[in-house]
Scaffold this motif. Structure first.
Motif, PDB file in Angstrom:
ATOM      1  N   LYS A 187       0.834  -1.208   0.000  1.00 22.83           N
ATOM      2  CA  LYS A 187       0.000   0.000   0.000  1.00 22.83           C
ATOM      3  C   LYS A 187       0.870   1.261   0.000  1.00 22.83           C
ATOM      4  N   LEU A 188       1.965   1.231   0.766  1.00 22.52           N
ATOM      5  CA  LEU A 188       2.880   2.365   0.786  1.00 22.52           C
ATOM      6  C   LEU A 188       3.504   2.590  -0.592  1.00 22.52           C
ATOM      7  N   SER A 191       1.074   4.201  -2.837  1.00 22.50           N
ATOM      8  CA  SER A 191       0.951   5.599  -2.445  1.00 22.50           C
ATOM      9  C   SER A 191       2.081   6.430  -3.044  1.00 22.50           C
ATOM     10  N   SER A 194       1.624   6.816  -6.859  1.00 27.36           N
ATOM     11  CA  SER A 194       0.514   7.746  -7.139  1.00 27.36           C
ATOM     12  C   SER A 194       0.977   9.189  -6.960  1.00 27.36           C
ATOM     13  N   PHE A 195       1.747   9.438  -5.893  1.00 22.13           N
ATOM     14  CA  PHE A 195       2.272  10.782  -5.669  1.00 22.13           C
ATOM     15  C   PHE A 195       3.241  11.187  -6.786  1.00 22.13           C
ATOM     16  N   ARG A 243      -5.668   9.206  -4.526  1.00 20.88           N
ATOM     17  CA  ARG A 243      -5.243   7.804  -4.436  1.00 20.88           C
ATOM     18  C   ARG A 243      -4.096   7.669  -3.436  1.00 20.88           C
ATOM     19  N   CYS A 244      -3.166   8.597  -3.479  1.00 16.62           N
ATOM     20  CA  CYS A 244      -2.029   8.587  -2.554  1.00 16.62           C
ATOM     21  C   CYS A 244      -2.507   8.662  -1.103  1.00 16.62           C
ATOM     22  N   VAL A 245      -3.391   9.617  -0.824  1.00 20.30           N
ATOM     23  CA  VAL A 245      -3.903   9.803   0.530  1.00 20.30           C
ATOM     24  C   VAL A 245      -4.708   8.589   0.986  1.00 20.30           C
ATOM     25  N   HIS A 247      -4.383   5.422   0.084  1.00 19.75           N
ATOM     26  CA  HIS A 247      -3.468   4.322   0.429  1.00 19.75           C
ATOM     27  C   HIS A 247      -2.804   4.579   1.777  1.00 19.75           C
ATOM     28  N   LEU A 248      -2.393   5.828   2.028  1.00 22.86           N
ATOM     29  CA  LEU A 248      -1.771   6.158   3.312  1.00 22.86           C
ATOM     30  C   LEU A 248      -2.766   5.999   4.458  1.00 22.86           C
ATOM     31  N   THR A 249      -4.020   6.363   4.221  1.00 24.29           N
ATOM     32  CA  THR A 249      -5.057   6.222   5.244  1.00 24.29           C
ATOM     33  C   THR A 249      -5.278   4.764   5.597  1.00 24.29           C
TER      34      THR A 249
END
Length: 256
Positions: A187-188, A191, A194-195, A243-245, A247-249
């Motif tokens: 997941k990281l 993320s 995506s960023f 999408r980045c946020v 995955h981080l969540t």
């Protein structure tokens, strides 16, 4: 689907209950109560998955139509970057449509790692598709500024190649370790990529937009291209950041 306990620093949600610590608990409890209802309702889930299937199928069909239109209009140019972009869009969205349309069968796939590969492969292809668009804009910008373009395409191949190699290594790690840390690593990684795509759109989409603004107002197609580049840059940058946020969540929820 079975509901699994969900814990964060500020609240605990387990078996349909909402235990909220701190202010604003009523809204959070209501939110998770609604989510519980959706999770436990087969009708809700069927409607959501089939709606997603139809949406992705529509986007895939539009990409195919665009590809055929370009091919019929200029068949002599071969496989240009624009044609490859529409082809990849067709494949990515078509694959997602199939996965959402057959979601019941997909969820039953074993081992779990194979299920993860099937669900994450479209994300990798999505990454390749939109980094190709960034490459296309970067080439236009470099050519307009009389800058060298010979390193752009190799950079695209290297970045995508490394991305796929790292993801395959993560899948192998998940298979061998069977540890939650491996899933969080995946997941990281999504993320981060995506960023990276959001940053690519911001840099080259922004540069192209500024360059088009300096073109003479009477330039043919200037206004249309200016609007197109600005709109696509804003939408893509925002979507990849979301999408980045997200995955981080999910990582935050798993950890806490």
């Amino acid at each position: 689907m079975a509901w699994t306990p969900l814990r964060t620093k500020s609240f605990v949600v387990k078996d349909g209950e909402s235990i909220v610590n701190g202010g604003g608990g009523g809204g959070v409890g209501l939110l998770f109560s609604c989510w519980d209802e959706i999770e436990e309702s087969e009708q809700w889930q069927r409607g959501i998955y089939y709606a997603l299937c139809a949406s992705y199928a529509l986007v895939s069909f539009i990409a195919l139509v665009q590809l055929l239109r370009i091919q019929l209009r200029v068949p002599e140019y071969g496989w240009t970057t624009q044609k490859v972009f529409h082809l990849m869009n067709f494949i990515v969205n078509g694959l997602r449509a199939v996965l959402f349309g057959l979601y019941k069968s997909v969820f039953l796939i074993r081992p779990k790692e194979l299920h993860m590969v099937l669900m994450e492969l479209p994300t990798l292809l999505f990454f390749s598709t939109y980094t190709l668009l960034v490459l296309f804009w970067a080439e236009i910008y470099h050519q307009a500024r009389s800058l060298p373009t010979n390193k752009l395409r190799p950079a695209y191949y290297v970045i995508n190649g490394l991305t796929y190699i790292i993801q395959v290594c993560i899948w192998i790690f998940i298979r061998l370790s069977r540890s939650p840390v491996a899933v969080e690593t995946a997941k990281l990684f999504f993320s981060v990529i995506s960023f990276s795509v959001a940053l690519g759109f911001l840099i080259y989409g922004g540069r192209l937009f500024v360059m088009l603004r300096h073109f003479p107002i009477e330039s043919r197609g200037r206004q249309k291209k200016l609007y197109e580049v600005g709109f696509v840059t804003g939408i893509c940058c925002t979507c990849f950041l979301i999408r980045c946020v997200m995955h981080l969540t999910r990582i935050h929820i798993l950890i806490f």
